[in-house]
Design a protein around this motif. Structure first.
Motif, PDB file in Angstrom:
ATOM      1  N   TYR A 199       0.843  -1.206   0.000  1.00  9.06           N
ATOM      2  CA  TYR A 199       0.000   0.000   0.000  1.00  9.06           C
ATOM      3  C   TYR A 199       0.873   1.249   0.000  1.00  9.06           C
ATOM      4  N   LEU A 200       1.922   1.244   0.822  1.00  7.63           N
ATOM      5  CA  LEU A 200       2.827   2.388   0.864  1.00  7.63           C
ATOM      6  C   LEU A 200       3.512   2.589  -0.488  1.00  7.63           C
ATOM      7  N   LEU A 201       4.049   1.518  -1.030  1.00  8.78           N
ATOM      8  CA  LEU A 201       4.767   1.619  -2.301  1.00  8.78           C
ATOM      9  C   LEU A 201       3.845   2.007  -3.449  1.00  8.78           C
ATOM     10  N   GLY A 202       2.586   1.586  -3.374  1.00  7.00           N
ATOM     11  CA  GLY A 202       1.645   1.863  -4.451  1.00  7.00           C
ATOM     12  C   GLY A 202       1.082   3.261  -4.448  1.00  7.00           C
ATOM     13  N   GLY A 253       6.465   6.559  -8.581  1.00  2.93           N
ATOM     14  CA  GLY A 253       7.012   5.314  -9.100  1.00  2.93           C
ATOM     15  C   GLY A 253       8.518   5.238  -8.959  1.00  2.93           C
ATOM     16  N   ARG A 254       9.178   6.366  -9.142  1.00  2.00           N
ATOM     17  CA  ARG A 254      10.641   6.382  -9.056  1.00  2.00           C
ATOM     18  C   ARG A 254      11.116   6.074  -7.649  1.00  2.00           C
ATOM     19  N   LEU A 255      10.466   6.709  -6.644  1.00  2.00           N
ATOM     20  CA  LEU A 255      10.843   6.474  -5.253  1.00  2.00           C
ATOM     21  C   LEU A 255      10.525   5.045  -4.847  1.00  2.00           C
ATOM     22  N   ALA A 256       9.380   4.536  -5.292  1.00  2.00           N
ATOM     23  CA  ALA A 256       8.991   3.166  -4.948  1.00  2.00           C
ATOM     24  C   ALA A 256      10.009   2.164  -5.486  1.00  2.00           C
ATOM     25  N   GLU A 257      10.460   2.387  -6.713  1.00  2.00           N
ATOM     26  CA  GLU A 257      11.437   1.477  -7.310  1.00  2.00           C
ATOM     27  C   GLU A 257      12.754   1.523  -6.549  1.00  2.00           C
ATOM     28  N   GLN A 258      13.167   2.736  -6.132  1.00  2.00           N
ATOM     29  CA  GLN A 258      14.408   2.872  -5.380  1.00  2.00           C
ATOM     30  C   GLN A 258      14.329   2.149  -4.037  1.00  2.00           C
ATOM     31  N   LEU A 259      13.181   2.286  -3.353  1.00  2.00           N
ATOM     32  CA  LEU A 259      12.997   1.625  -2.063  1.00  2.00           C
ATOM     33  C   LEU A 259      12.972   0.105  -2.222  1.00  2.00           C
ATOM     34  N   ARG A 260      12.380  -0.380  -3.306  1.00  2.00           N
ATOM     35  CA  ARG A 260      12.357  -1.826  -3.548  1.00  2.00           C
ATOM     36  C   ARG A 260      13.790  -2.367  -3.727  1.00  2.00           C
ATOM     37  N   GLU A 261      14.599  -1.621  -4.459  1.00  2.00           N
ATOM     38  CA  GLU A 261      15.977  -2.058  -4.683  1.00  2.00           C
ATOM     39  C   GLU A 261      16.766  -2.054  -3.373  1.00  2.00           C
ATOM     40  N   ASP A 262      16.576  -0.983  -2.565  1.00  2.00           N
ATOM     41  CA  ASP A 262      17.278  -0.905  -1.281  1.00  2.00           C
ATOM     42  C   ASP A 262      16.857  -2.045  -0.358  1.00  2.00           C
ATOM     43  N   ALA A 263      15.541  -2.348  -0.355  1.00  2.00           N
ATOM     44  CA  ALA A 263      15.035  -3.422   0.489  1.00  2.00           C
ATOM     45  C   ALA A 263      15.582  -4.777   0.036  1.00  2.00           C
TER      46      ALA A 263
END
Length: 353
Positions: free
Chosen positions: A295-298, A302-312
């Motif tokens: 829910y947070l990522l969605g 989109g750019r920030l969500a992708e960066q957070l996914r990579e960091d995670a």
């Protein structure tokens, strides 16, 4: 002719303002304003001052126009030279500071000095919500309950009546027919007594109600402790347990309590390391934590969500203890934002407007 006032009382006297006392001048100003339709709150004055003012007005003789103009000019000059006024006595001070000092401090000062709450107590009672009126009716006699109900607005009285048990509602409805003989003095005493009960409830030394306090404590507890406590509360008092559940806010409550438009604001305020840790622990799962992470990522860019996914993903496996600490940190930040007025949490099934 016997009904005519003596001639000396009808002939304007050129007494001059200098020969009048300050109280007589005040009576002249009051009389002038009343004649011209001003709505003066004289009932707010102390009883003895109201009585003295009435007595002075009743004993004064007519004055000529020159004297009136002199008194009015003096009054206007005093107003222009007035820089700041202060309330008269403790009652006035409490009224001026209403809402700015704590409720229990104000209640204690009133009790110590014998000062009643300013204004008509029934106005304050009529302003109560239905849910606040019901507990008052439960602890009052049928007769007092009938008086209370009859002083409410018709619509609110109907809601209160509909929320009462049938037998209690019927007794109070019948008792309303017996209230016609209540004197104004008795009505005021009853109103003051009920208003004092309202003040006592609002003046609690605790800032939160029982359910909110327990919910706040469990917010900072581990998931296992929280589940154990709620299970125990369910066994003892299921209604109270449900209230506590509504007061609790955890990481898994994010989807139903935070509006999509507020997610970017939350993401900017939370500690990024804690956010990445929480996401790393949740992504790829199927439980409520994973839904909260999605829910947070969605609901961010989109750019920030992708960066957070990579960091995670780079963080790898996260220990359960570290994951829970990160989620608690995020929840604490959200609670701080709510307390500061920067975020409004949705309640229960409230939908975004």
């Amino acid at each position: 002719m016997g009904n005519l006032a003596p001639l000396g009382q009808l002939t304007p006297q050129g007494t001059g303002g200098a020969s009048l006392t300050r109280r007589q001048k005040a009576a002249i100003i009051v009389r002038l304003l009343v004649v011209h339709g001003a709505d003066l709150p004289l009932k707010d004055l102390p009883d003895e001052m109201q009585a003295e003012l009435t007595h002075i007005i009743g004993t004064m003789r007519p004055i000529d126009r020159a004297t009136l103009e002199e008194v009015v000019e003096e009054f206007a000059n005093e107003l222009e030279g007035l820089g700041l006024t202060f309330p008269n006595g403790l009652a006035g001070a409490l009224h001026a500071l209403d809402g700015r000092i704590s409720a229990h401090t104000a209640a204690r000062l009133r009790k110590e000095a014998g000062v009643k709450q300013a204004g008509d107590p029934w106005d304050r009672i009529r302003a109560l919500d239905v849910k606040d009126v019901l507990p008052l009716l439960e602890q009052e006699s049928t007769e007092v309950g009938a008086i209370l109900l009859s002083k409410l607005d018709v619509g609110k009285a109907a809601q209160v009546l509909g929320a009462l048990p049938g037998d209690r509602a019927r007794r109070i409805t019948y008792a309303i027919s017996q209230t016609t003989g209540v004197t104004p003095e008795a009505l005021e005493r009853i109103g003051l007594s009920i208003a004092a009960q309202v003040d006592a409830r609002r003046g609690s030394v605790f800032d939160k109600g029982p359910a909110e306090m327990v919910g706040a404590i469990l917010n900072f507890s581990t998931a296992q402790t929280r589940d154990d406590m709620l299970t125990g509360l369910d066994e003892r008092d299921s209604d109270f347990a449900e209230q506590v559940r509504r007061a609790i806010f955890t990481f898994t409550n994010i989807p139903e309590r935070i509006a999509p438009r507020d997610v970017p604001k939350v993401v900017r305020n939370v500690d990024q390391a804690a956010l990445v840790t929480a996401l790393a622990a949740c992504l790829g799962g199927e439980g409520p934590e994973a839904k909260a992470a999605d829910y947070l990522l969605g609901n961010m860019s989109g750019r920030l969500a992708e960066q957070l996914r990579e960091d995670a993903k780079d963080m790898g496996k996260v220990k359960a203890k570290d994951a829970e600490a990160a989620m608690t940190d995020i929840v604490n930040t959200i609670r701080e934002m709510e307390a500061a007025g920067d975020l409004l949490l949705l309640i229960d099934d409230e939908e975004e407007a």
